[in-house]
Structure formats: C-alpha cells, structure tokens
Design a protein around this motif. Structure first.
Motif, PDB file in Angstrom:
ATOM      1  N   TYR A 192       0.819  -1.206   0.000  1.00 36.34           N
ATOM      2  CA  TYR A 192       0.000   0.000   0.000  1.00 36.34           C
ATOM      3  C   TYR A 192       0.856   1.261   0.000  1.00 36.34           C
ATOM      4  O   TYR A 192       0.692   2.162  -0.807  1.00 36.34           O
ATOM      5  CB  TYR A 192      -0.894  -0.047   1.254  1.00 36.34           C
ATOM      6  N   LYS A 231      -3.396  11.416   1.404  1.00 40.62           N
ATOM      7  CA  LYS A 231      -3.693  10.021   1.684  1.00 40.62           C
ATOM      8  C   LYS A 231      -5.180   9.739   1.466  1.00 40.62           C
ATOM      9  O   LYS A 231      -5.553   8.695   0.947  1.00 40.62           O
ATOM     10  CB  LYS A 231      -3.310   9.730   3.142  1.00 40.62           C
ATOM     11  N   GLU A 232      -5.983  10.725   1.871  1.00 44.16           N
ATOM     12  CA  GLU A 232      -7.436  10.539   1.732  1.00 44.16           C
ATOM     13  C   GLU A 232      -7.823  10.353   0.269  1.00 44.16           C
ATOM     14  O   GLU A 232      -8.610   9.492  -0.083  1.00 44.16           O
ATOM     15  CB  GLU A 232      -8.205  11.757   2.281  1.00 44.16           C
ATOM     16  N   ASP A 257      -6.851   7.019  -0.864  1.00 43.08           N
ATOM     17  CA  ASP A 257      -7.779   6.009  -0.372  1.00 43.08           C
ATOM     18  C   ASP A 257      -9.060   5.990  -1.192  1.00 43.08           C
ATOM     19  O   ASP A 257      -9.571   4.929  -1.549  1.00 43.08           O
ATOM     20  CB  ASP A 257      -8.141   6.294   1.094  1.00 43.08           C
ATOM     21  N   GLU A 258      -9.503   7.190  -1.475  1.00 40.37           N
ATOM     22  CA  GLU A 258     -10.754   7.266  -2.238  1.00 40.37           C
ATOM     23  C   GLU A 258     -10.572   6.686  -3.622  1.00 40.37           C
ATOM     24  O   GLU A 258     -11.451   5.989  -4.143  1.00 40.37           O
ATOM     25  CB  GLU A 258     -11.212   8.724  -2.335  1.00 40.37           C
ATOM     26  N   ARG A 300     -10.648   3.058  -3.410  1.00 43.18           N
ATOM     27  CA  ARG A 300     -12.020   2.583  -3.205  1.00 43.18           C
ATOM     28  C   ARG A 300     -12.788   2.579  -4.529  1.00 43.18           C
ATOM     29  O   ARG A 300     -13.522   1.653  -4.829  1.00 43.18           O
ATOM     30  CB  ARG A 300     -12.727   3.467  -2.184  1.00 43.18           C
TER      31      ARG A 300
END
Lengths: 812, 634
Positions: free
Chosen positions: A768, A785-786, A789-790, A793
């Motif tokens: 990751y 980072k968000e 992550d999105e 996803r």
C-alpha cells in the motif's frame, strides 16, 4: 318563576342506626325518580322477556348521568301543585302555561319543539366526521334515526350548536335545565322514532346525548353559576378509576317466609323495609346482592390542557363520572371534550355530626365524550381541532394580512431579541406556515410533504439555540430536544407496559408528539447515527414505522424539523464545504429545504447595528419593546389561522415561473457539466412559495410568492452549497456530499492509479505504502492520503482490485 | 369598632359584625370593606409586628381563629372549591332561621338548611404554601426577634427557634383534641360494614396505599428542599387568585383555622377506609391525605390580605413602593465603603484573589430583571474554578455565603445526589399534587453547586435529567416541571454559583479561575479564623443589607453612553473580530450593570464601562494563561 334554585341533593350515609341490621352502603343520588312526570316506560319493563317494539315495549334505560329529577321538598311541591304532570296537564289547560317546578320548561312545548328540530334541521355546510355519508340536504337527524333503526345503537348525539341555530330558546332551556330537558328530548325522540319505525326493535329506548354546548370551554372558567347546567369542557384525562358498581335497585328477601321485595334507590338512600309485608316479621329482610340491580360508574380525572393555562399557574383538575356505556370510553392521556352536567354536593365533616364542612364537592356527570386527538393517529381529517377565533381577532388578523409589508413585519416580530439574520427568520417564518398539503394517494404517490425543514449551522454562540427555543415556545405543538440527549427511541415511539394494567402501551416520542407542529432538534450533529437514520423516513415520508413488541404500525409524523448543528472543528472553516464542516450524511442534508449558515459577518456596519440592538435590550423598558414588535400572541394566532384556513393553490402564472426557475437552476450548472438542481429543489420551491402565499392569507400562489421563494432558496444555497474551491454554487455538495470538482479530481486520480498499476505489469500484490509513494512521485499535484484512499475505493468498486490491510491485490 | 387588639385575637367577630350590618343594606360591598379594614389596621405603625407569625410561633401556641401571618412560598395550587358563602341555619328547638356567613371559615354551624333559597355559593382557591425554602437561620431569628406579638400562654413560651419536632406537636394536639383520640385502635378490620360485598372493589383501591402510609404515619409536607422544617399551610384565597403565581413569595395575613373537625375528616377516612362515601371515593386515600391533612399539622389560613415579598431580608423595611425608594436612595451613599469591606473580606476568603472576589460580589447581587421573549436578562451564573479541594473548603465557602444571603441552598453534585435526588418538581396524579423538587426555589435564592464532589462514574436516567435541568436553569432561568403527559415551563430567578476544580460541565455566564495568593499551611485553621474573624454582628448586618439593596436598585443607560458602548464594540471588532463576539458584549453589559449597582450608581458611567472592560480583560487573560499552563483544557 324563581330561577334561583339552590336545591342540593343530600348525600346521606345510611350508616346503620339499628345495630342488628346490615348496613347499606351509600350510593350516589342518581336514581331516576319514578314518580317524576318525566319518567316513561314501565318500571317493571326491566324484567326479561321478548322485546316488543313501540315506545311502551322498549325498556327505558336509566340515566344515572342525569341523576334524579330533583324533587323539591315535599312542602313546596304541594304548595305548587301545578307541576305534577306537565305534559298532559298542559294540553288539558291550554290557556295556562305549566312548567316543571323550578324551571320555565313546559314539557309539551319542549317536546314539540325538539321533534320539529329533528324533523327539519338541515345543515348543508356540516363537515363533521359523524355526518359523513349522510345527505346534507336532507334533515340530518332523521337520517341518524334511520341509522339507529338499522344499526340498533340507541344513542342519538345532538350538536348543541344545531339546536341553537334552530331555536335559541330551546337551546337556552337545554343549557339551563339539562336535567329536565334531556329526558323530555328522550321522550320526544322515542315517540318520533317508533312512529317512523314501528317495527324496529331496540335493546333500550333511545337516549339523547347533546354535545358541543357553548356554555364553557375552559375548566378554569367554571364557577358557581355553572352548577346544574350543561357544559362542555376540554381537557386531558389523567386517571380513570376501576369500575364502580352502583346500586340502582335493592332486592330484599324475608328470612322467615322468603317473600321478596324490590326497593328503588332514592337520592342515594335505600328505604329498607322494616316489616315484611307477607309475614309481618320485623327486621327480617336481608339484602340479596346478586339479585339487586347495579349500574356501572367510573370516576375520571380530567386536567386542563396545557394550552389553556395562564403562565405560572398549575393546571386545574376536575372529576368526571361516566355512567353505563360511557365507562371505559376514555383512557389516561386522551384529550377529550366532555359534555355533561356540573354538580356540587356538600361535604360532611363527619357522618355522625351534623355540621358540615362549608365546602362543596364538585364533579361533572358526563353525557358525552369526544376525543379531540382521535384522528391524529388515523390521519383522515386534517386539523381536527380548530382553534376558535373571535370575530374581532379574525378582523385584526385580516387587517394585518392586508398590509403590504406583512411578511417583513412578521419576520421581524420573530425572536426580536435575536439580531438580524433576516433571511433565516424569514425562512423560519415560512416554515411556521408550511406549504399546502397535497394528497396523491389515489395516484399511488401518497402524501407530499408540506412541511419545510430547515437546518441552521454555524459557529457556536450565534444564538441558534435561542432561535430554536423561541420557535418551540411559539408553536402549540412544538417539541424541543437536543441531539445529545435524545435516542432514537425518545424521538420516535416506544412500547411500555403500564404498571397498573399490565397493558402494553405505545408511548410516542418527540417526533410523533410534534405531528402538525415543529420539532426543534438542537445539536443535530451530536446525534448518534442510529437516531439520525430514523429521521430519514420522517423527513420525507413523514411517517414513522414501528415494529416493536408485536406492535406494527405506521404513525404520522407530519412535523417540520428545525435543526441546529455545530461545525466539527468548533469553528466554521470557510475553506471546506458544508458537508465537511458539519459531517452529516448528505442523504439527510438533501432533505432540508433550506440550510442556513449563521456566521459572524465581520463587517463594521453590522457590528454597530448589533451593538445597538444588544445595548437597547439592556436599557429599554418592557413597554418600549412591546410597542416595536408584534405581540407573540398575535403572531401565534396569525399562524394558527393561516395554517387552518388558508390552503393556497398554484396559479397558472406561478407554475410557469416555477418551471422557468427550475430550468434556470438546471441551466446554471449544465454549462460546466454539472447538475445544479434536482426535483427535490423544485418541490422545496413550491412549498416555500405556498408558505409565502399563506403569509399573505392568499388562496392563490402568485408570482411574488415564487420570487420570494426563489430568492430565499438562492440565499440559503449561496451560503451552504458554495464550493469553496471554485466559488460556484454547487448543489451536488448537498445531494452527493461532494462538490463536482472534488468528484472530478477523484476520478482523475483513480485513472492515474489504474494506469500506473497497469504499467507495472503482472504483479498480483503490491504494498500500500509503496503504491502511494509511486503515485506521489508520478503526479504533478499533491496527493493526500485521503484522496489516494478514495481512488483505491473507486477502483475496488470497479472490481479491479481489493485492499486487504496493507496489501493491494489485483483481481483477475 | 373593636378595640386595638380584638382584630388580631378574634377577627371573625369583626367580619361577622360587618356581615350582619350589611344584611339591611344590600350591595353594601361589606366584603371589600372588611378586607380594607384589616389593611388599614395593618398599615398603622408597627401593627404588623403585633400579629403572631406562623413562622416563628409553634402552632399550638396560637389561638384558633385569630389573625396570624405567614411568610411563605406558593408550592402548589389546588383546584378551586365552592363553599357556602351565605347559608341559613335552623335552630332545632325554636325553628328560628338565621342567616350566616361562611366566608373565612372551614366548618358551618349546626343545622344548615340545605334547601334555603338564601344560600349563596361562592368560590375560593386553595394554595399549598411552605416556608420559603432555604431561608437561612439568621433571617428566621431576626424575624422572630422583631415580632411583638402577644402569644397567649406567654408564661411558658420562650421565643426560641428550638421547636419541637412535628411528631411531638401532633401528639400534643391529639391530647388537646380528646374526642378523636381513640381513632387508632378503631382502624381495624372490624369496621361495621366489613361484610358488605359491594364495596370490595373500592377497598381494593383504597386499602393498598393506606397500609403503607399508616405505618409511616408521617405526612410528607412536600418541602422543596430535604431536611426543611417548619409549618406548611393551606391558604384559602378569596379574591384575585389569578394574580398569584406558583413560587411567589408572600406574606399572608389571614385567619388561622385549626378546627379539629377538619382532622376528624381525615381520620375518619383512615379509620374506616371501607366505608368510603361514594362522593368521597372520587378521591383516593392518598389524595385525601394530601388535600385535607390534619389541621394540627397543616393549619388552614383564610387569607385576608397578602403582600408579595420583594425580598425576605429582615433587615430591610417591608417594601411598599413609596418609602422604599427613599430607603434605597438613603443607603446609596455608603454603598461604596461597604463594598470595599465586603471585597476585602471575600478576597480573604478566596485565598487572596481579589478578582474572584469582585466577581463573587457581582454574582451575589445579580437578578433576572426582565425577559425578552425567551432570553432572561441580568442573570449572572458564576463558575469559580480552581477551588482547593482540601479540607472542605467549598463547604466553608458556602457557610460564609449562607451568613450573607437570606436564602440559599447547597447542592453537592455527587453522583449519588445527581442520580437519586429529585430536582425537578413532578406532578403526582395519584395524590393530585405537585411533588416538589430542589429546584422549586423562591426568587433570588442562591443555589450553590459544588462540583468538586463529583467523582467519575455513570449517570443514570435520573442523573442525566437532573443535569439537563440544571443546564436549562442556568441558560434560560426556567425549570420544566414534569406533568407526566407533558412538561410545563416555569420561569425562575435563581442565582447559581458553581464551584469546581476545572471548568464546570454545566454552562455558566462567566468563569473565573481562582488564583490563590496565599497558601495557608493549615486550611482548616485559616478558614476557621476568617469565619469568626471580626465579622461583628453589626458589621455582618451591614453586608447583608448591602447585598439586598444592590439587587433592588433601578438602573439605566444614558443615550450618550449607549453610543459610546456601540463605538467601543465596533472598534474592538475592527482590531480583531475574534476578540469579542455578541456573547461577550452581552456579558460585558451585565458586568457593567452589576458593577455600577454594586457601587451604588444607578446609571452607567464611562468610568464604569472602562472598569468593567478591564475586569473582563483580566479575567480572560487569566483564563488563557490557565489554558496554556494546563495545555489540554478545553
């Protein structure tokens, strides 16, 4: 004739004087006096047998609710022999007006009048639910009699207002001498009924139950003048007693020769036969309980409803007795209108002493109950309870409505202690009025929400709570809860076992209680997710579904929600979107028609006005303030009137404007490839426009209403849905929780990531952290980072990869 | 006309005379005249001190049917009752009819003719009144000392506050009222009607509660605060009862009625619960007990006249608007000096912290003087944080405040207390009364919340409700009474002082962190010394008067100063919008108001405004400092 009749029924204990006799328990003075001219039917008709038809054949049921027709003391009665047999005598001596002693009621005339009323009264405008299904252009009560002959329920409810409009004199007599007049009515109705339907068989003779007497509306205004009169009061049932059997007729049997005799209870007293008529034994008769006749009686405590009370006082309570089939008609917690006869009975200090406590016990003998909140659970008829407005009041309200600046006036009258925030106040004002209720259940869409939901968010200390408190105090059906302190259960409904009866009862929470009102929820953001999820249903479908402890039901919760939320970071961050600031799910946010930000404007002129406003709070006297603003009571009446009587419809012109407005809204975004309005926004606009028309007391929604709705909606949007990154108003922030630019960015990153992974070739698993670093190295813009992550996803959603812990695996 | 003291000893004679005189001239309005007569009498110099007070004279020393006064709080309002205003009696031997007046009486004469056409039914209202909750002992003592009432069995009566407990009183009265002495043994199962079957259901209903309460035998007098003593009273009001509100404090002048017949009624019920009269069965035994308690325990008072109390400070004259203002203005002059004294005293008490002492003074003279829709103005809840937790410092602090204010209450916010106490009054529908709670307080009562007593643990439902109630009280100055089916909001005016270690969990208008300048080696000794320390009696009285007077003063802001304040606010915001919010301005205005009043100035001056700003600045800078030191303070 003297109308000053203060004849009190003695309530006498039959405490035993002779020791060797069984003591008879005392009974209330409510036996129908057989010797009265008003008694009809045969006393012995209670004896079982095949019911025959006709007045004479149908047993009369006693009316403990009316009590005995009070006999004046014997001496007086003889000195006035005229009263003895009213009806017949009056016909005989037509010239002489004979009346019942102590009243001005002439039985014959009264009967005739009532029969005429029954036969002729028509009320084409009637909208009572009792009358549904009846032909309004035919005599109303004759149809009801027909109903009785079919259904066989021998009760005729008579609206006193009808009597009044038909014959004011008869009405006055009914109110003043219910005890004499109602039996006369009974007689009249039975004669009429058996004349019309000679073959019908009823269990009992028909009893007339008048309701809606205008005499008294409020428990507080009861006074000694109302004693023995027909009154109607409203209140809330707080307690009901068990069933009390009350002796009507005592059965005695001689112990020696088994000879039996019956004795009627006369004004609470049983004259116990001392000597057996058969064998002449003295004191040989005993009471046989299971052959005596009892009637049912129940004590009900009623408390003043909270709306009727002056501030700073505690509610009054009144005792009501229900008799026979009225027993168990009401439950604690019910709101009822009770029609009955007000009674006062002197209290004895001690049965063995002759001085009495100089106080009367008062109670009401109920004749008719009408639940006022009955329909709330069914939702058949809207606005079940109608607030009564006096002519004058309506006039004042209409005058006010005629003023061109009524909208501004009202909005400034709202919470005058809170400064500025004009648009917010206007929004709340429209919320208070609400839209027009529409019913599309025929076409399968069910109800349309008519209530406007508003969310206030902003910095702490911007008097949000104060606004909420104000609204809660203003509306009659308001509820105030705090998100922190309420659970889903407290908001909705819960099932409880009644400790006394072990009965399972559904207790309703704040949302159901504020049906037709406003539910104010403070600290909306602090609410648990679980609780919030309940609101989804309430805020759009306006119902609450409950499936608990075997109770499955859907309750109406047609409430407007006024919520206040604080930003997550305690201070509003202007660099973030509304969603990011308050962290509420967008599904919930989109259900609010208006979302306002209450922020510090930080502008000098504003500061000055604010300061002036605050300082003036501290030095102006009460009166000065009153002058400046509308009275809260006027405002309350204004709103109540508009909500009850005004239901505006869209005019052709206004619909066109609305359509244009919606198209315009959609157009704004389309240039940049984003959707800027959804049908929900159109619905909001319609509601707001309707509410604004209501403010003007207008039955038609016109262009100005639409314009104001548009303006307010735009203002609210400008505050809450502006994308801080672009400065554009972006409705998708509220509908999808993300601004369009943010969404675009996410997609770009996801695509970049996908490309990168594909470029790496066949590596089924990756670290990751490494992936993130690689991506960061590749991209020109900073990748948080968000964001990463999105993106992951999004790719996972495409079934391209899965993320487990710190490893990223490619799929297929 | 009756002589001087007859109207106190036997007021009913006066009333009956007037009633008799009025019979010949209808519409004479004798009722109004009677009330006027007593009002006039009471206006005479010192006349009101001759009237014995139920507050300080034990009930059995008072003559029945005499005029008494009672300083009380309306705790509950019962339903209005109808009584025989005028009735006729028939003498059984002579058959002579006499017209009688039923007003101001509980029991009629013998031989009432119920069918008389002369009977007039009238209406009156009953209030359940209790002595002012939390009234401090110095107030009671002082009132008792100023009384000049002649109490009849004066040989044995020493006006002391050491009253015997009420159980004793009750016993005593039982002795006096011989006739119903044997009631106890009678209440057995062998009541004459026992074998009658038809009242089984009634007995079911009534017997259950009576069993439990007979054993306890003590009637709950429903005082708002636990551990209160004193008589409670059923006050019968004959006119204008609409102008009284729940929780009003009054001085009632009325005719005392302790007729044993009233108690007999209650006793009879207990003795023969099976023989309940059906008309009475509309009341449960519980309700009966509450609404007609024995008259020896809860006397009846037929109100002639009631004066609403502006304050219950015995050192101030009874306020009647005219001479009141004169008294107030006369005391303005020396206020500044008294204040200085009080300040140094408080500074001492607060371990040398002058700033906290300033705020404490402001807090003690604050009062809600007006309401703008939902917003109460003038409230000033103070949170003293950083109080030492050692050796019951907070209790000592409370004792000192107790010495200064007329009524106060100490509520230790321990988990136990919060979870078990009933703070909010609740309607008991079975007994049909409002069961009082600790938050049912008279206006201007000082509520001392001790948060240092709070330990970690779980609050249960009651606890949460209590904390919410306290929060509502502080923010809105209202208490939502629990009426089971709905809540009803009653505005109140209570000075809440919260002492805590760190910032309180409850909201407050103003938080001051106490910075102790002196660290006494032995706190106990230190506090002990200031407690007695030189606060001589007259000194103490001066402070007491000061605190009450400051609260009663009027206050205004001139046009000119309004402008100045506005400018000031705008300027402050211009420099730094974060520095001052609307909330801060609210507080600043209250501080300025209280500061002016505390110095005896009835209007705001520029000087005061600057001083208020200065005070606030000091306070906020201390808060910031404190936050920095502690780091993780919220």
């Amino acid at each position: 004739m003297s109308l000053n009749r203060h004849v009190f029924i003695l309530n006498v204990h039959l405490i035993n004087i002779c020791d060797n006799e069984p003591c008879l328990q005392t009974v209330q003075p409510n036996e129908v006096d057989m010797s009265s001219p008003l008694m009809y039917g045969t006393p012995s008709s209670r004896i079982e047998g095949t019911p025959r038809s006709g007045v004479r054949g149908t047993p009369a049921r006693q009316r403990p609710d009316l009590g005995s027709v009070r006999k004046a003391p014997q001496v007086d009665l003889q000195s006035e022999p005229s009263a003895a047999d009213g009806g017949a005598a009056s016909e005989a001596n037509a010239g002489q007006r004979l009346v019942i002693w102590g009243t001005d009621v002439n039985v014959g005339i009264c009967k005739e009048k009532f029969q005429r009323f029954l036969q002729r009264f028509i009320d084409p405008t009637s909208n009572e639910d009792e009358n549904s299904g009846l032909d309004l252009n035919e005599p109303l009560y004759m149809q009801k009699l027909e109903e009785i002959s079919v259904v066989g329920d021998p009760v005729l409810n008579v609206n006193c207002l009808h009597v009044q409009s038909f014959d004011a004199e008869l009405y006055r007599q009914l109110i003043s001498y219910p005890q004499e007049v109602i039996p006369t009515f009974d007689m009249a109705v039975n004669e009429l009924f058996f004349e019309r339907f000679p073959d019908s068989i009823l269990e009992f003779q028909i009893q007339v139950r008048p309701y809606n007497a205008l005499k008294t509306r409020n428990m507080r205004s009861l006074n000694p003048e109302d004693i023995d009169q027909l009154i109607t009061i409203s209140g809330m049932v707080i307690r009901t007693s068990q069933l009390i059997p009350e002796m009507q007729e005592a059965f005695f049997q001689c112990q020696v020769c088994a000879y039996s005799t019956r004795v009627e209870v006369d004004r609470g007293r049983i004259a116990e036969p001392a000597v057996c008529r058969n064998c002449n034994t003295t004191h040989g008769l005993t009471l046989v309980h299971n052959r005596s006749v009892f009637s049912d009686k129940q004590m009900i405590k009623v408390q003043e409803s909270p709306e009727d009370m002056p501030a700073g006082q505690t509610p009054h309570t009144t005792v009501v007795y229900a008799h026979n089939d009225l027993v168990d008609k009401v439950q604690p917690g019910d709101r009822v209108n009770i029609t009955g006869v007000y009674r006062a009975v002197p209290m004895r200090v001690n049965p063995r002493q002759s001085n009495v406590k100089a106080v009367y016990k008062t109670h009401i003998d109920a004749i008719h109950f009408r639940k006022t909140d009955e329909k709330r659970l069914h939702g058949v008829n809207e606005e079940a309870e109608q607030k009564l407005f006096t002519e004058d009041r309506v006039q004042t309200l209409k005058e006010l409505a005629g003023k061109p600046d009524v909208y501004e006036r009202l909005s400034s009258a709202l919470a005058p202690s809170i400064y500025e925030h004009e648009d917010i106040k206007k929004g709340i004002l429209l919320q208070l009025f609400g839209g027009t209720r529409k019913d599309f259940s025929q076409t399968g869409r069910g109800h349309f929400r008519a209530d406007v939901n508003i969310l206030l968010c902003g910095d702490p200390g911007t008097s949000k709570s104060q606004l909420l408190q104000y609204v809660y105090n203003l509306v009659p059906r308001g509820q105030y809860t705090s998100g922190k302190g309420s659970s889903a259960v407290g908001l909705t409904a819960y099932v409880m076992k009644d400790p006394e009866t072990r009965q399972v009862v559904l207790q309703t929470g704040a949302l159901v209680l504020s049906d037709n009102g406003i539910c104010c929820i403070d600290e909306f953001d602090k609410m648990s997710d679980n609780t919030r999820s309940v609101l989804h249903e309430v805020m759009e479908q306006q119902t609450l579904s409950i499936a608990k402890a075997g109770i499955i039901c859907q309750l109406n919760a047609r409430t407007a929600v006024l919520a206040a939320a604080n930003p997550v970071e305690s201070q509003w961050n202007p660099k973030k979107t509304t969603i990011e600031n308050i962290q509420l799910p967008h599904t919930l946010l989109s259900r609010f028609d208006l979302i306002f930000l209450m922020l510090d404007p930080q502008d000098e002129a504003y500061d000055r006005r604010l300061a002036h406003h605050l300082v003036s709070l501290y030095y102006q006297s009460e009166e000065q303030m009153e002058e400046e603003f509308l009275d809260m009571a006027v405002l309350r009446d204004y709103i109540a009137y508009a909500r009850t009587y005004i239901s505006p419809r869209l005019s052709e012109e206004a619909s066109q404007t609305l359509i244009e407005a919606y198209v315009d809204m959609r157009k704004i975004g389309s240039g940049r490839g984003m959707v800027s309005a959804y049908p929900r926004q159109l619905e909001s606009l319609i509601r707001l426009a309707e509410a604004h028309a209501k403010v003007r007391f207008s039955e038609k929604v016109e262009n100005i209403d639409v314009e104001e709705a548009k303006r307010l909606h735009r203002e609210a949007l400008k505050q809450s849905a502006t994308d801080p990154r672009t400065g554009f108003v972006d409705i998708s922030i509220l509908t999808t929780g993300m601004s369009l630019t943010a969404r675009k960015r996410k997609e770009e990153v996801a695509q970049a990531l996908k490309k990168m992974i594909q470029a790496k070739g066949k590596t089924p698993a990756m670290k990751y952290q490494q992936l993130l670093d690689d991506l960061r190295g590749q991209s020109e813009t900073a990748i948080t980072k968000e964001l990463f992550d999105e993106a992951l996803r999004a790719l996972a959603d495409e079934d391209y990869l899965t993320v487990t812990g710190k490893t990223v695996r490619l799929l297929a | 006309m009756p002589s001087t003291h007859d109207w106190i000893d036997s007021p009913l004679v006066v009333i009956e005379d007037m009633f008799a005189a009025s019979q010949n001239s209808p519409n004479s309005g004798w009722e109004a005249k009677a009330v006027e007569f007593f009002k006039e009498r009471l206006k005479e110099k010192d006349a009101h001190t001759w009237v014995p007070s139920l507050n300080d004279v034990p009930l059995h020393y008072l003559k029945p049917n005499s005029l008494v006064k009672f300083r009380c709080l309306i705790q509950d309002m019962f339903d209005p009752e109808f009584y025989m205003g005028v009735y006729e009696t028939v003498d059984s031997s002579t058959k002579a009819k006499t017209l009688r007046c039923g007003k101001y009486k509980d029991v009629t004469e013998c031989g009432v003719d119920f069918s008389s056409t002369n009977t007039v039914t009238a209406e009156r209202q009953t209030f359940y009144c209790v002595p002012i909750p939390g009234e401090n002992s110095w107030v009671k003592d002082s009132f008792a000392a100023s009384s000049q009432a002649r109490v009849i069995p004066s040989t044995s009566y020493v006006p002391s506050r050491q009253k015997r407990s009420y159980e004793e009183d009750e016993e005593m009265d039982d002795m006096d009222a011989q006739p119903q002495k044997q009631r106890e043994p009678q209440s057995g199962p062998q009541s004459p009607s026992e074998h009658l079957g038809n009242n089984d259901s009634k007995r079911l209903e009534t017997e259950a509660p009576s069993g439990s309460t007979v054993s306890s035998s003590h009637i709950n007098l429903n005082f708002p605060l636990p551990g209160e003593k004193g008589p409670s009273c059923l006050v019968k009001v004959y006119e204008n009862w609409d102008c009284f509100k729940l929780n009003d404090t009054l001085e009632v002048y009325g005719i005392l009625s302790v007729s044993p017949a009233l108690s007999a009624l209650a006793d009879e019920k207990e003795a023969s619960s099976g023989v309940l009269d059906p008309t009475e069965s509309m009341e449960t035994a519980e309700e009966q007990r509450v609404h007609s308690p024995p008259a020896s325990l809860v006397p009846r008072l037929h109100m002639l006249y009631a004066a609403p109390l502006q304050h219950n400070n015995p050192l101030l004259p009874v306020i009647s608007s005219a001479d009141d203002s004169a008294f107030l203005s006369s005391s303005l002059g020396e206020m500044a000096s008294v204040r200085a004294e009080l300040l140094s005293y408080f500074t001492h008490v607060l371990l040398g912290d002058a700033l906290s002492a300033e705020y404490l003074i402001l807090h003690l003279i604050s009062t809600v003087y007006s309401r703008r829709d939902v917003l109460p103005l003038g409230k000033f809840t103070l949170n003293l944080s950083g109080c030492p937790t050692v050796s019951s410092y907070t209790e000592r602090l409370y004792q000192i405040i107790q010495q200064l204010v007329p009524s106060s209450y100490y509520l230790g916010m321990s988990l136990q207390n919060m979870n078990h106490m009933q703070l909010v009054p609740k309607k008991d529908y079975v007994a049909n009364r409002l069961v009082s709670g600790a938050l049912q307080l008279a206006k201007n009562t000082s509520l001392f919340l001790d948060e240092t007593k709070l330990e970690q643990g779980q609050l249960d439902t009651t606890g949460v409700r209590n904390v919410t109630a306290l929060g509502n009280l502080i923010s809105w100055q209202k208490v939502d009474y629990d009426f089971s089916y709905h809540q009803m909001e009653f505005p109140c005016n209570i000075n809440v002082l919260i002492v805590s270690e760190a910032r309180s969990l409850l909201p407050s208008d103003c938080q001051v962190h106490v910075h102790s300048q002196v660290v006494p080696s032995d706190m106990e000794e230190y506090l002990g010394s200031i407690h007695i320390h030189s606060q001589a009696f007259s000194q103490l009285n001066k402070l007491r008067i000061y605190l009450s007077v400051a609260r009663l003063l009027d206050y205004s802001i001139s046009e000119e100063l309004t402008k100045a304040v506005e400018d000031d606010f705008v300027d402050m915001r211009k420099d730094d919008p974060q520095s001052i919010s609307a909330e801060d301005l609210h507080r600043l205005l209250v501080v300025a108001r209280l500061l002016s009043l505390s110095l005896g100035q009835t209007s705001l001056s520029r000087d005061m405004w600057l001083r208020a700003k200065d005070l606030e600045a000091q306070r906020t800078s201390r808060m910031e400092q404190h936050t920095c030191v502690n780091g993780n303070e919220p």
